[in-house]
Structure formats: C-alpha cells, structure tokens
Design a protein around this motif. Structure first.
Motif, PDB file in Angstrom:
ATOM      1  N   ILE A  14      17.333  10.132  -9.519  1.00 33.49           N
ATOM      2  CA  ILE A  14      16.235   9.728 -10.418  1.00 33.49           C
ATOM      3  C   ILE A  14      15.639  10.958 -11.098  1.00 33.49           C
ATOM      4  O   ILE A  14      15.479  10.992 -12.320  1.00 33.49           O
ATOM      5  CB  ILE A  14      15.133   8.972  -9.629  1.00 33.49           C
ATOM      6  CG1 ILE A  14      15.647   7.614  -9.134  1.00 33.49           C
ATOM      7  CG2 ILE A  14      13.886   8.770 -10.498  1.00 33.49           C
ATOM      8  CD1 ILE A  14      14.730   6.904  -8.159  1.00 33.49           C
ATOM      9  N   SER A 181      12.786  -2.949 -12.672  1.00 36.01           N
ATOM     10  CA  SER A 181      13.221  -2.995 -11.271  1.00 36.01           C
ATOM     11  C   SER A 181      14.591  -3.669 -11.139  1.00 36.01           C
ATOM     12  O   SER A 181      15.462  -3.162 -10.432  1.00 36.01           O
ATOM     13  CB  SER A 181      12.175  -3.669 -10.395  1.00 36.01           C
ATOM     14  OG  SER A 181      11.758  -4.871 -10.959  1.00 36.01           O
ATOM     15  N   LEU A 184      17.276  -1.259 -12.914  1.00 37.85           N
ATOM     16  CA  LEU A 184      17.583  -0.008 -12.220  1.00 37.85           C
ATOM     17  C   LEU A 184      18.413  -0.229 -10.966  1.00 37.85           C
ATOM     18  O   LEU A 184      19.397   0.458 -10.732  1.00 37.85           O
ATOM     19  CB  LEU A 184      16.294   0.723 -11.855  1.00 37.85           C
ATOM     20  CG  LEU A 184      15.530   1.338 -13.015  1.00 37.85           C
ATOM     21  CD1 LEU A 184      14.298   2.077 -12.510  1.00 37.85           C
ATOM     22  CD2 LEU A 184      16.397   2.308 -13.797  1.00 37.85           C
ATOM     23  N   THR A 185      18.024  -1.229 -10.166  1.00 34.43           N
ATOM     24  CA  THR A 185      18.784  -1.439  -8.923  1.00 34.43           C
ATOM     25  C   THR A 185      20.190  -1.929  -9.215  1.00 34.43           C
ATOM     26  O   THR A 185      21.149  -1.455  -8.603  1.00 34.43           O
ATOM     27  CB  THR A 185      18.122  -2.509  -8.014  1.00 34.43           C
ATOM     28  OG1 THR A 185      16.867  -2.813  -8.497  1.00 34.43           O
ATOM     29  CG2 THR A 185      18.126  -2.130  -6.570  1.00 34.43           C
ATOM     30  N   TYR A 219      13.481   3.089  -5.805  1.00 35.00           N
ATOM     31  CA  TYR A 219      13.200   2.348  -7.037  1.00 35.00           C
ATOM     32  C   TYR A 219      11.924   1.520  -6.918  1.00 35.00           C
ATOM     33  O   TYR A 219      11.261   1.237  -7.922  1.00 35.00           O
ATOM     34  CB  TYR A 219      14.410   1.490  -7.433  1.00 35.00           C
ATOM     35  CG  TYR A 219      15.516   2.379  -7.917  1.00 35.00           C
ATOM     36  CD1 TYR A 219      15.446   2.986  -9.163  1.00 35.00           C
ATOM     37  CD2 TYR A 219      16.596   2.689  -7.099  1.00 35.00           C
ATOM     38  CE1 TYR A 219      16.423   3.854  -9.595  1.00 35.00           C
ATOM     39  CE2 TYR A 219      17.586   3.564  -7.518  1.00 35.00           C
ATOM     40  CZ  TYR A 219      17.498   4.139  -8.771  1.00 35.00           C
ATOM     41  OH  TYR A 219      18.466   5.013  -9.197  1.00 35.00           O
TER      42      TYR A 219
END
Lengths: 363, 313
Positions: A14, A181, A184-185, A219
């Motif tokens: 990240i 969310s 990103l995951t 995350y």
C-alpha cells in the motif's frame, strides 16, 4: 506469524504504491469539491414574468413581493411567452386575474395562474415551491393570522438552507467506502493470482483465516482512514455537522468497511484477473449505491421491484445511519433497525466470503 | 533407489483439452529428474498435480508417500516450488521477500536469521539484500526465487522452467546451485526446454501432448538410440530451402531441422551409400553424413513418430 507477515507485506504494498494511495485520497476530495460547488440545490435568479391583468394596489403589492425576493428576477421582455420559454429566457409566468382584488375583498379565493418551464422537472418543483411560498406569505400578511386556515411556511428540517454538502457528504462516504473497500480487496487477491504469487501462498503453511485477515486488516484500516478523511473534508470545507456520537460513527464506518471488504473477498474467489475484479467490483458497488441506496434518487418513487432490490444494498442502511448520526444526532436506539440489518449484512457476507475463500485456498 | 514421486496413468482434462493422457512418472529420491517437452506437453500440469495445486481426473499418484489430493498439508510442508513466471513481490526487497516466505512457512525468528545467512552464502545475494526484487537481473531473480523456495528446507523442489530467458552464464550458475542442493539430499523435479540442461539431469521424461514418449537417463537414452541418423547440407543454401525435398525423398521418415542443417532418422535405410544414391538423383548438391545422435535428435524423432502414429490411429 503468517498473519503478521501478510499484514506487513500488504502495508508495504500500500505504502509503496503511493500513486494509487494518492488517488484513493484525492478522488473523494475532488468529488467533494466538485459536488460542493457544482451541485447546489438552492436556485437563484429565477427569471419570472408577471402578467398583471388587475392592476390594482393588491396585485401590485403581490408583484412587489416577487421583486423583493432574492430568488426572482422580474423579466420585462416583451417577446411572446412561448418564445421566452423556448429561448430559456423565462422560467415561470405568473398571471394575476383581473378580478384578483375584488375576489380578495369579497373573501373569495382568487385563482393565480402559474406556468413553469417543466423541461427540468427537479428545478420546476423547486420554482413552484418558491412561488407558492411568496403567494402564501402575501395572503398571510393580507388576511391576518386568525383568518387564514393554512399558512405554509417551508422549513427544511436538519438542513434549513438546503445545503448540498449536507446531502452529499454522507452519500459520498457511503459510495467511496463500499467502492474502495470492495475494489482494493478483490484486486489485491486477483493481482496475486495473476502474478502466480498466490500459488506460493497456497503452498505455504499459512491458514486460510491468516490469509483473509492478513488481506482484510490493512485495507480495513485504509478504508476507515479514507472514510474519516471524507467526513473531515465535509466538516472543514462545507461545515457539515456531526450531531451524533463520534464513537458510534466510527463503529458503523468499521462495520460498513467490513461489508465492502467481505464483498471484495467474495469477488476474488470468482475471478482470476485484476481487470475482471475491477469491473465486477465497480459494477456491483457503484451503480447500486448511486441509484438504489437513496443517495440521489428517492426510493419511494421507484417501482416496487427496484425498491425490493434496494433492500439488498448495504449503502441503503449505512446512508440512514450516517445521515442520522451526522445531521439528526440520532441515538443508537433510533437507528437500531438499520444497524441490525447492516450488522447482519456484514456478518453474513464475511461468513460466505471466508467459507468460499477457504475452500478456494485449500483446493 | 526409492521413488519420492510415483505416478501411474494420470489423466487431467481442462474442458475439452486433454492436458495429460495417462502419464507415468517416477522420481527417485535424491535425483534431479527433468521433464522435457514443448509448450502444451503437460509439464506444468503434472507439476501442479504433484504439488496438490491441481486435482487429477484419474490415475494414481504418491508424493513423499502420500496422495497429494488427500494430504495437502504434508505435501505443502515438504515441497518448494518455483513457478514458470517470476512470482515474487517486485516491490519488496530481496530480504523482505525472504522474510515474508519464511513467515508464511512458519520458519520462526531464530531459524530465519540462520537460514537467510545460509541462503545468502549459497546464492551470493547478500550485497543485494536491500534491492527491490523488480530491479534484479533475470539470473538474480531466479536465485531469489530459488532461495525463497528453499527457506523452509523442503525435501522436494519443483522447478517449472526456472532458467527460461536467463543468460547462459546465470543458467550455468543456477545449475551449479541445483547440483549443490542435490548433494545435500534434496530431490529436484525440473522442467526445461533446453536440451543441454536435460543432459544435466539424472533422469528425464520426454513429454509430448500429455504423454511420456521416452524416459530414462539421458546418456543411456542416447547410447540406446539404435536408429540411423543422417545429416544433410547443401552449401550456400538455407536448410528451409531443401527440407521439403528431403521429406519427399524420405517420405514417412523423421526429417527435421537441426541448427543450420537437416537431420533425418531413417528406420528403413541403414546403408550410407543407399542414402547418398537417393539424394544424388535430385537436383540439389547434397552433402550427406552419418552422425551420432544427440538428445535433441532422439526427442524430435520420438515426437515426429508419435505424431505419425496419432495420424494413422
């Protein structure tokens, strides 16, 4: 040990992918600034023409009420009404009948014709409300408090000035959080599948729960930070209040982020490329949140079937909660139903995702 | 010598594609066993079945005395794997990659330092410990991937085309490392498209279209190659210009390109004079030599004869 390893690794990804990180924080800020200044629910400079067929002192008084309002600009253009509407030089025409004063003096209700340009229905409704407000105010002052049975004074509770920021900051928080969310995951896992690193994780001694938590925790923290960032921007830039409990707001933000992340994991078990993860995550979060959560469009005005679909959209519940906490200062008791549904969503989603992911990892 | 891997009649289909059509495999403990074959031969598929990353459709397999489909944990604990593509984290440094793999293999903090130092000595990567993996050269990337695969001291190392695209010097260095590992008792299953690397294996399995077409020790395979191999050349001409003519002359035999010449495995003709007579009757000025076979000749002739059999089947 495996869990710590994955968490540290994810944090490094990240932080080192600082361009994506910048976008994640700049995107909501940009959206907020654009929406804040462009999406204004208050309409000023309404071009209005008044046809006074009565030419009495009362009709002139009504005309002066419009002239005195900051919302209206009285048009003196002599062209035909049709042409003025066609050329968008006029928004409304108010016609005062020739027996206006006579009707009022003999306690009859005069009929004032109002024609509004309906090509933009939302704007038309607001203009109609403003005109009604002026006429009501005029008649109220004319007859005295006791004689007028209905005196409508519009007041917008919790947002007296119809401040747009009050409307979109909670909505934007709901939208960005679920998008970011889930995106990103799903993408972080799809990226590992695409690059082949996931095979090496599968071949290690790490447990499924360590992989899931290792992917979710970084995350989750990032999503909560983005959520807080949007809310702070709303408060600082547009003066949006937080009337409810800060702690509760943070807790529901956490639950909502968890729902998005679980959804992301679920997507990751179904796709093998970053592109498909991105498309599915965007499609499944952005569109429903924009259209079926009550963020922009009124759910009550939708066909029954779409209203039923909206029950499945987590943002629908989060929006009520966040609007309640920010604008109304709702207590937990007042939001209990929505909180329960959101919690149910989060737990169910996480349960299904973990189950599917575990079986994917072990096979 | 006992077999660390023993597979019989492994079948694996991906939809209508038959990736493995009843493959047999034996990998003796402590050996370097090579899977040789073109793309699509099924090398990666059998490796993934060995590693329990894929389930077979039918057939029997035992890896480290267990069935990979039934005891994944045991397989995963004792095997190291290097996939075909570089599969480490390019944004992490050499040290961070090693540490991450030690953590997910539950090596333990104390054990890690010792293993890292040993792997650094072995791979000579220590001066690059702070370099991001993405910035390493091809050869160094492979050394790092090998080090990560070794971090948990596996008994079996599965390497899928580890030297593809790597310069010859790094390839040589990589193979020296593999021999060092073999001396330590680690069993290695490796796939490679390079015949010079196949020669460095103790045993090889030549694969084509999901089947093993030849197997054994490379030197024995060459020694046992009893067919007659001839080399053809036309001075001043490229082999592509006359290979079709040779295929026509020796119809039904294995005729193929080999570097700047054409080789032919002639089962029906053993006499050099007879071969010469046949090509002299054509217009081209052929130079003919009877030569000793190399592994590549054996491999191509087996593939071609397999394809011919398939056509007639």
């Amino acid at each position: 040990m495996g869990l710590t390893g994955i968490i540290i690794k994810e944090f490094k990804h990240i932080i080192r992918d600082y361009k994506t990180l910048m976008i994640l924080f700049m995107l909501p800020l940009l959206q907020m600034v654009l929406l804040g200044y462009a999406m204004n629910l208050e309409i000023n400079n309404i071009d209005i023409k008044i046809d006074d067929y009565d030419k009495s002192s009362l009709s002139r008084k009504l005309e002066s009420e419009f002239e005195g309002s900051k919302f209206f600009t009285i048009s003196t253009d002599d062209r035909s009404i049709n042409e003025l509407f066609q050329r968008r030089l006029l928004n409304a025409l108010v016609s005062i009948p020739n027996d206006f004063a006579e009707d009022l003096n003999s306690n009859r209700v005069p009929l004032v014709d109002v024609i509004i340009d309906g090509s933009d229905s939302n704007r038309a409704v607001i203009i109609q409300q403003y005109i009604s407000g002026i006429i009501m105010e005029f008649s109220s002052g004319l007859r005295g408090d006791n004689e007028l049975p209905i005196n409508i004074v519009p007041y917008y509770a919790y947002n007296a000035e119809l401040n747009s920021a009050f409307f979109f900051v909670p909505g934007l928080t709901a939208l960005i959080i679920i998008m970011v969310s889930a995106l990103l995951t799903s993408m972080t896992i799809a990226r590992e599948k695409e690059k082949g690193t996931f095979d090496l994780i599968k071949l290690s001694s790490v447990h499924a729960y360590e992989v899931i938590l290792g992917k979710v925790i970084p995350y989750l923290i990032l999503s909560i930070f983005i959520g807080i960032f949007i809310i702070i921007c709303g408060v600082v830039l547009f003066g949006v209040p937080i009337r409810g409990s800060y702690g509760a707001l943070l807790f529901y933000l956490f639950i909502y982020c968890l729902t998005g992340l679980s959804f992301g994991i679920l997507i990751s078990t179904m796709v093998s490329t970053q592109l498909s993860a991105m498309l599915i995550a965007m499609l499944a979060t952005m569109l429903p949140t924009l259209f079926l959560s009550g963020f922009i469009f009124q759910l009550e005005a939708m066909p029954k079937i779409l209203q039923m679909v909206s029950w499945l959209i987590p943002a629908r519940y989060f929006l009520v909660i966040i609007r309640g906490l920010m604008l109304k200062g709702n207590t937990q008791g007042e939001l209990l139903l929505y909180i329960s549904v959101l919690l149910f969503f989060s737990i169910t989603f996480l349960g299904i995702s973990i189950r599917r992911f575990k079986s994917y990892l072990e096979n | 010598m006992t077999n660390l891997i023993k597979a019989d009649g492994i079948v694996k289909n991906f939809g209508i594609i038959e990736a493995l059509k009843g493959m047999d495999l034996e990998v003796p403990r402590g050996s370097i066993t090579g899977l040789i074959g073109p793309d699509g031969a099924g090398k990666s598929t059998i490796m993934k079945i060995v590693l329990s990353l894929l389930k077979r459709d039918s057939g029997m397999i035992s890896v480290l005395s267990v069935d990979p489909d039934k005891d994944k944990a045991s397989i995963r604990q004792h095997t190291g794997y290097m996939p075909e593509t570089f599969s480490l984290y390019t944004d992490l440094t050499v040290e961070e990659n090693l540490k991450f793999y030690s953590q997910i293999h539950k090596v333990g903090r104390n054990g890690y330092s010792e293993k890292r130092d040993r792997l650094y000595r072995f791979s000579r990567l220590e001066p690059f410990s702070g370099t991001r993996a993405g910035n390493l050269s091809g050869g160094m990337k492979q050394k790092l991937a090998l080090s990560c695969a070794l971090i948990h001291d596996p008994e079996l190392l599965v390497l899928d085309e580890p030297t593809t695209g790597v310069d010859p010097l790094s390839r040589q260095e990589f193979w020296n490392m593999l021999h060092e590992l073999q001396n330590r008792g680690i069993t290695i299953l490796i796939s490679t498209p390079y015949m010079d690397e196949a020669l460095k294996c103790n045993y090889i399995f030549m694969m084509h279209r999901g089947k093993v077409v030849e197997k054994g020790a490379p030197v024995s395979l060459i020694k046992d190659f009893s067919e007659n191999l001839f080399e053809f050349e036309v001075p001043g001409k490229r082999p592509q210009e006359y290979i079709d003519l040779l295929k026509e002359i020796f119809s039904g035999e294995a005729v193929f390109l080999s570097g700047k010449r054409v080789h032919a495995v002639l089962t029906g003709i053993s006499d050099y004079e007879e071969v010469k007579k046949r090509v002299i009757s054509s217009d081209a000025a052929f130079q003919v030599k009877k030569i000793l076979p190399e592994l590549e000749d054996l491999f191509i002739s087996r593939i071609l004869s397999e394809d011919t059999n398939e056509t007639f089947r």
